[in-house]
Design a protein around this motif. Structure first.
Motif, PDB file in Angstrom:
ATOM      1  N   PRO A   1      -2.046   2.901  27.049  1.00  0.00           N
ATOM      2  CA  PRO A   1      -2.215   2.021  28.212  1.00  0.00           C
ATOM      3  C   PRO A   1      -3.595   1.388  28.345  1.00  0.00           C
ATOM      4  CG  PRO A   1      -2.526   4.285  28.896  1.00  0.00           C
ATOM      5  CD  PRO A   1      -2.228   4.330  27.425  1.00  0.00           C
ATOM      6  N   SER A   2      -4.486   1.612  27.362  1.00  0.00           N
ATOM      7  CA  SER A   2      -5.872   1.190  27.563  1.00  0.00           C
ATOM      8  C   SER A   2      -6.054  -0.316  27.603  1.00  0.00           C
ATOM      9  CB  SER A   2      -6.759   1.790  26.464  1.00  0.00           C
ATOM     10  OG  SER A   2      -6.351   1.309  25.190  1.00  0.00           O
TER      11      SER A   2
ATOM     12  N   TRP B   1       0.552  -2.973  35.328  1.00  0.00           N
ATOM     13  CA  TRP B   1      -0.426  -2.507  34.353  1.00  0.00           C
ATOM     14  C   TRP B   1      -1.790  -3.153  34.589  1.00  0.00           C
ATOM     15  CZ3 TRP B   1      -3.041  -5.444  30.665  1.00  0.00           C
ATOM     16  CH2 TRP B   1      -3.817  -4.696  29.771  1.00  0.00           C
ATOM     17  N   SER B   2      -1.815  -4.455  34.864  1.00  0.00           N
ATOM     18  CA  SER B   2      -3.093  -5.169  35.000  1.00  0.00           C
ATOM     19  C   SER B   2      -3.859  -4.760  36.253  1.00  0.00           C
ATOM     20  CB  SER B   2      -2.858  -6.688  35.020  1.00  0.00           C
ATOM     21  OG  SER B   2      -2.075  -7.056  36.144  1.00  0.00           O
ATOM     22  N   GLU B   3      -3.162  -4.261  37.280  1.00  0.00           N
ATOM     23  CA  GLU B   3      -3.856  -3.844  38.503  1.00  0.00           C
ATOM     24  C   GLU B   3      -4.648  -2.566  38.300  1.00  0.00           C
ATOM     25  OE1 GLU B   3      -1.148  -3.544  41.744  1.00  0.00           O
ATOM     26  OE2 GLU B   3      -1.147  -5.705  42.131  1.00  0.00           O
ATOM     27  N   ASP B   4      -4.308  -1.796  37.270  1.00  0.00           N
ATOM     28  CA  ASP B   4      -4.990  -0.530  37.035  1.00  0.00           C
ATOM     29  C   ASP B   4      -5.166  -0.316  35.532  1.00  0.00           C
ATOM     30  OD1 ASP B   4      -6.255   1.746  37.779  1.00  0.00           O
ATOM     31  OD2 ASP B   4      -4.444   2.904  38.212  1.00  0.00           O
ATOM     32  N   VAL B   5      -5.755  -1.312  34.877  1.00  0.00           N
ATOM     33  CA  VAL B   5      -5.830  -1.348  33.418  1.00  0.00           C
ATOM     34  C   VAL B   5      -6.455  -0.071  32.857  1.00  0.00           C
ATOM     35  CG1 VAL B   5      -6.815  -2.516  31.417  1.00  0.00           C
ATOM     36  CG2 VAL B   5      -5.938  -3.848  33.340  1.00  0.00           C
ATOM     37  N   GLY B   6      -5.688   0.564  31.967  1.00  0.00           N
ATOM     38  CA  GLY B   6      -6.213   1.705  31.233  1.00  0.00           C
ATOM     39  C   GLY B   6      -6.292   2.993  32.006  1.00  0.00           C
ATOM     40  N   LYS B   7      -6.032   2.971  33.318  1.00  0.00           N
ATOM     41  CA  LYS B   7      -6.207   4.175  34.114  1.00  0.00           C
ATOM     42  C   LYS B   7      -4.916   4.964  34.306  1.00  0.00           C
ATOM     43  CE  LYS B   7     -10.098   2.270  36.730  1.00  0.00           C
ATOM     44  NZ  LYS B   7     -10.612   1.918  38.072  1.00  0.00           N
ATOM     45  N   ASP B   8      -3.794   4.301  34.182  1.00  0.00           N
ATOM     46  CA  ASP B   8      -2.548   5.008  34.460  1.00  0.00           C
ATOM     47  C   ASP B   8      -1.405   4.401  33.657  1.00  0.00           C
ATOM     48  OD1 ASP B   8      -0.955   6.891  35.561  1.00  0.00           O
ATOM     49  OD2 ASP B   8      -0.880   6.027  37.567  1.00  0.00           O
ATOM     50  N   VAL B   9      -0.399   5.232  33.372  1.00  0.00           N
ATOM     51  CA  VAL B   9       0.829   4.745  32.754  1.00  0.00           C
ATOM     52  C   VAL B   9       1.725   4.180  33.858  1.00  0.00           C
ATOM     53  CG1 VAL B   9       0.724   6.268  30.771  1.00  0.00           C
ATOM     54  CG2 VAL B   9       1.755   7.085  32.899  1.00  0.00           C
ATOM     55  N   VAL B  10       2.676   3.300  33.494  1.00  0.00           N
ATOM     56  CA  VAL B  10       3.336   2.520  34.552  1.00  0.00           C
ATOM     57  C   VAL B  10       4.854   2.587  34.550  1.00  0.00           C
ATOM     58  CG1 VAL B  10       1.427   0.855  34.623  1.00  0.00           C
ATOM     59  CG2 VAL B  10       3.386   0.430  33.121  1.00  0.00           C
TER      60      VAL B  10
END
Length: 262
Positions: A61-62, A112-121
């Protein structure tokens, strides 16, 4: 965030999805450059199942979102209730159009773009998909009782429109034979079905005109109609009218399509 960390988070997400939906709901497979799996996701509010294929790029997800592919849907309503003899259990057409695909892709990218790299969606996106489909798919269809003798019956003489009135209406003279089934009572409502074989739009109007000459029919809360006409070139002319009963005409049309296989 490196590839090794991405892969670990992908595996963690798969384990979480298996814990939520069950191991039988997920079919894993490996592909070059990433991971892929098929998920048989229950759409509980619609008594249905959506079959989806997901692909995890190495950069998820990074740096990139997951990719999904719509495989199909399954109507589970008839499997969630006991079947009884003397009833037809129609299946719904659970479609996923190109427009719906675009909106679903847009939503998974937005999450995904609202929390890029921080969480799976994926789980959050599936919750959105459940609500999205609930607004667009038809509700589960009620079982349709069959007449005990398996035959449609013409209306009783007392219930038929007056021949004199019909003769005065030019449209009514075009009407083919109309057959009426037994009255069915369900949840304090009474339902009476009428069927006629029509070949033109004029005959559709004539059937409606003839039926509405009956005061009981004319005063009914809802007079729901649907028709299908096979044209000479092989195409279908079809339409329906809910008469204020949400999606009722559409349900009639779906039952016909299922029964005829087209």
């Amino acid at each position: 965030m490196d590839i090794v960390d991405n892969r670990q988070r992908q595996q963690d997400e798969l384990v979480a999805l298996e814990a939520i939906f069950g191991e039988q709901a997920i079919e894993r497979c490996n592909v070059d450059g990433g991971a892929s799996f098929v998920l048989h996701a229950p759409i509980d509010s619609m008594e249905a199942q959506a079959d989806l294929r997901f692909y995890f790029p190495e950069s998820y997800p990074s740096n990139s979102p997951p990719i999904f592919e719509w495989i199909g849907a399954r109507d589970m309503s008839s499997e969630s209730r006991p079947l009884q003899a003397g009833f037809i259990y129609p299946n719904r057409q659970l479609l996923f159009t190109s427009e719906m695909t675009e909106q679903a892709n847009s939503e998974i990218h937005r999450m995904w773009s609202e929390d890029v790299g921080k969480d799976v969606v994926i789980y959050s996106w599936l919750a959105w998909l459940n609500d999205y489909l609930a607004e667009r798919w038809p509700l589960p269809l009620d079982p349709i009782p069959l007449p005990k003798d398996g035959k449609a019956k013409p209306p009783a003489a007392a219930d038929q429109p007056s021949a004199n009135i019909a003769a005065e209406q030019s449209d009514s003279s075009l009407a083919p034979a109309i057959f009426t089934g037994r009255a069915l009572e369900m949840k304090k409502s009474v339902f009476v079905g009428h069927v006629a074989q029509v070949k033109t739009a004029g005959q559709v109007q004539a059937v409606q005109s003839t039926l509405l000459q009956d005061k009981k029919i004319a005063q009914a809360t809802h007079n729901i109609m649907a028709y299908r006409i096979r044209l000479e070139n092989g195409s279908l002319s079809q339409d329906n009218d809910d008469d204020g009963e949400t999606a009722a005409g559409k349900r009639y049309s779906m039952v016909w399509r299922h029964a005829s296989g087209s």
